[in-house]
Scaffold this motif. Sequence first.
Motif, mmCIF file in Angstrom:
data_model
loop_
_atom_site.group_PDB
_atom_site.id
_atom_site.type_symbol
_atom_site.label_atom_id
_atom_site.label_comp_id
_atom_site.label_asym_id
_atom_site.label_seq_id
_atom_site.Cartn_x
_atom_site.Cartn_y
_atom_site.Cartn_z
ATOM 1 N N ALA A 1 2.585 23.724 16.498
ATOM 2 C CA ALA A 1 3.211 22.981 15.385
ATOM 3 C C ALA A 1 2.344 23.048 14.128
ATOM 4 C CB ALA A 1 3.434 21.528 15.798
ATOM 5 N N GLY A 2 1.044 22.928 14.319
ATOM 6 C CA GLY A 2 0.131 22.965 13.170
ATOM 7 C C GLY A 2 0.205 24.292 12.440
ATOM 8 N N ASN A 22 1.402 13.661 2.502
ATOM 9 C CA ASN A 22 1.928 15.001 2.771
ATOM 10 C C ASN A 22 1.360 15.579 4.074
ATOM 11 O OD1 ASN A 22 3.333 17.358 2.426
ATOM 12 N ND2 ASN A 22 1.905 18.237 0.936
ATOM 13 N N VAL A 23 1.527 14.842 5.147
ATOM 14 C CA VAL A 23 0.993 15.310 6.431
ATOM 15 C C VAL A 23 1.744 16.558 6.884
ATOM 16 C CG1 VAL A 23 0.199 13.054 7.238
ATOM 17 C CG2 VAL A 23 2.494 13.843 7.841
ATOM 18 N N ASP A 24 1.072 17.348 7.708
ATOM 19 C CA ASP A 24 1.674 18.580 8.216
ATOM 20 C C ASP A 24 2.317 18.376 9.582
ATOM 21 O OD1 ASP A 24 0.688 20.141 6.003
ATOM 22 O OD2 ASP A 24 -1.297 19.969 6.917
ATOM 23 N N VAL A 25 1.687 17.559 10.404
ATOM 24 C CA VAL A 25 2.192 17.362 11.770
ATOM 25 C C VAL A 25 2.125 15.884 12.159
ATOM 26 C CG1 VAL A 25 1.840 17.887 14.222
ATOM 27 C CG2 VAL A 25 1.512 19.688 12.525
ATOM 28 N N ALA A 35 3.577 24.629 10.614
ATOM 29 C CA ALA A 35 3.662 23.847 9.375
ATOM 30 C C ALA A 35 2.825 24.488 8.270
ATOM 31 C CB ALA A 35 3.196 22.413 9.631
ATOM 32 N N LEU A 36 1.621 24.923 8.612
ATOM 33 C CA LEU A 36 0.733 25.508 7.595
ATOM 34 C C LEU A 36 1.304 26.807 7.039
ATOM 35 C CD1 LEU A 36 -2.761 24.820 9.231
ATOM 36 C CD2 LEU A 36 -1.762 23.639 7.269
ATOM 37 N N ALA A 59 7.158 18.304 7.300
ATOM 38 C CA ALA A 59 6.167 18.239 8.387
ATOM 39 C C ALA A 59 6.817 18.622 9.704
ATOM 40 C CB ALA A 59 5.587 16.825 8.491
ATOM 41 N N ARG A 90 4.563 27.586 6.944
ATOM 42 C CA ARG A 90 5.753 27.250 6.154
ATOM 43 C C ARG A 90 5.359 26.743 4.772
ATOM 44 N NH1 ARG A 90 8.374 23.672 9.469
ATOM 45 N NH2 ARG A 90 7.518 21.872 8.384
ATOM 46 N N LYS A 91 4.262 25.990 4.721
ATOM 47 C CA LYS A 91 3.838 25.425 3.441
ATOM 48 C C LYS A 91 2.997 26.408 2.625
ATOM 49 C CE LYS A 91 3.858 20.567 4.841
ATOM 50 N NZ LYS A 91 3.068 19.329 4.888
ATOM 51 N N ARG A 145 0.086 27.541 3.286
ATOM 52 C CA ARG A 145 -1.346 27.241 3.295
ATOM 53 C C ARG A 145 -2.144 28.324 4.021
ATOM 54 N NH1 ARG A 145 -2.448 21.999 3.844
ATOM 55 N NH2 ARG A 145 -4.611 22.673 3.869
#
Lengths: 391, 313
Positions: free
Chosen positions: B88-89, A21-24, B92-93, A51, B95-96, B98
């Motif tokens: 991007a990091g 479940n990688v993010d990037v 993504a975090l 991701a 959106r999820k 986190r």
Amino acid sequence: MTNRIGMEVSLMVSEAVKLANVDVIAAYPITPQTHIVEHLSELVADGELDAEYICVESEHSAMSACAGSSAAGARTYTATASQGLQLMSEILYAVAPMRLPVVMTVANRTVSAPLTIWNDHSDIMANRDCGWIMIFVENGQEDFDQTICAFRIAEDRRVLLPVIVNMDGFILSHVIEPFEPVDQKTVDSFLPPFDPIYTMHPDRPVTMGAFTMPEIFTETKMAHDVALRESEAVIKEVWEEWGKLTGRHYTAVEEYMTDDAATVFVTIGSFSELGMEVVDAMRQKGVKVGLVKIRLFRPFPTEDILSALTKFKNVLVIERFLALGGVCGPLAEQIKAAMYKLKDTPNIVDFVCGLSGRDVPPEEFFGMYETAINAIKDGTVKEFYLWGVRE
Amino acid sequence: MIDRYRVYAPNLTNQKENFAEGHRACQGCAEALAVRHVLKALGDDIVIANATGCMEIVSSPLPLTSWNVPWIHVAFENAAAVASGMNAGLKALMRKGRIPKKRIISVGMAGDGGTSDIGLQALSGALERQHKDFMYVCFDNEAYMNTGIQRSSSTPFGAATTTSPSGSKSIGQATWKKNMSRIAAAHNIPYVATACSSYPFDLQEKVKKAVALGGPSYIHVLSVCPTGWRIPSHLAIKYGRLAVATGVFPLYEVVHGKYRMTAHIDEKSEKRRPVVDYMKGQGRYRHLSEEHIEEIQKRVDKEYEELVKLTEL
């Protein structure tokens, strides 16, 4: 446990990255790594993996983007090979001391010139001291397992170091092998979400990658080196847990048919599977040989290697990298260096072969064995043999 | 022009200093000033990727830091790529689920070398990818100042540097300054601008506009370097203004491809000052003859007119 299925090894790696479940993912295409990131882009495109996929314009930027993403606290993955790894090289040296737990697959390939796309270890060995944890796998199942373990190792708060999982390009990356997948639930229980200590976030500002003066630089390097050395215990712990969970057990150094062996082959990467075949065949002919395979290359598992290798009379190192102008190949060099302080050391004979993916069929091992034993008998062992050169 | 604002200035700008005092920039460094203004305009919700260069060296000697906002330095040529990764990091975090949802601008910062030379590829890649909430600022002091005044592709024609020295067979830098803003604009991004720390409100407004337009955006800030330009350190602001007033460094913006000369500076009705007014007194141009200055004047006129034409499109 699920059933065995057949799959291309590159795709197995992508599936492992998905399960993690990688993010990037930040990636640039390069043979023979391409199938991994192609499949990952499909998984993202189909919504099977949530991701961010950054199509960067070079490997240098791939690793740079990975640094940024990991610093932001995201689980981050990339893959590369050969020239791409060389282009990343500068950033590899930045990511590790910054303690950014990026995971990367290197589909090992020769570094040109002459231009060639096939396999040897010249890419990774040129970067062997960049401060990353380095694991070599011998088959698809192991590649899958080690990719998942890599995230767990990298992100462990006692480690916080990036990990490279090395797979031999084409020889491994492009073959279809049977493997046993692991379900999402198992992976989730094994691999908790990345919980970084410091992140790039305005709510808690930090400065990363500061500039140092000579007065403090050595201490930063020592801290990095200590962390890398101490990661060995954590790596073994993670492997043990994985073994309990899946029944597949991994060690830093593994022995095959060594109980009564006087002579062993020492292998790394996909030579290990071939080596086991060779050992079986040679034993059928009554030659008592064994195999010692090295799975963990950084940190170098010195103690394990000493306790394994000092038992034998002859140690035949088979490796895929020519250290131009050097003493011998890097694997033999490390082994010899580790043994220097001992009183009684085995005869160490180094064979460099399989460069640029040149086939090394089992018969060649017989030849190397014969050459080594004769040279030992005659006392004419050279520092290394570049094996199979056409005159 | 700035006189107009003197009384109100404290009320018009962010009081918080996210680029803290006590850094090790040279006296009169207009780049440090530019960074300070940019950060005032950006506010707190940012993350910065800084390339190797003057600002990185003067602001982050371990264990000290001048940055009150998240800041990372990785290498010389990759500020844009590192900022892409942070962007991007964080995306993504969020959106999820986190980390809490919040608008955070990823900012890449570099000097002219880290932008127009070694960093151009990473910058082009980042602009091409059209990252939202992404901004890149080039602080252009027209040479590799941190390493001892070597020429870059942003060094102007005729300037003497340690790798483009003037001599009996050399007039100094022999090629014309690379036009980074036009190159950035060619990526069809929402916002591109030039700015100068001698015009702090113009600079801050441009940064705010870039943020408002979402990104990616590119701002090219002329950052006067007394050390490298061989001028007295108290004249940095004056030379920044002269660069603009002579048309050597025109201030403009490109909003979704539309060019516009900006603000109070050098509107068409005003007569531009001759470039000699800007060049005299700068040690890096000391060796130039009248003919050389005339040649430079012609080139500046040509480029300025081209720019004006672009604004009329």
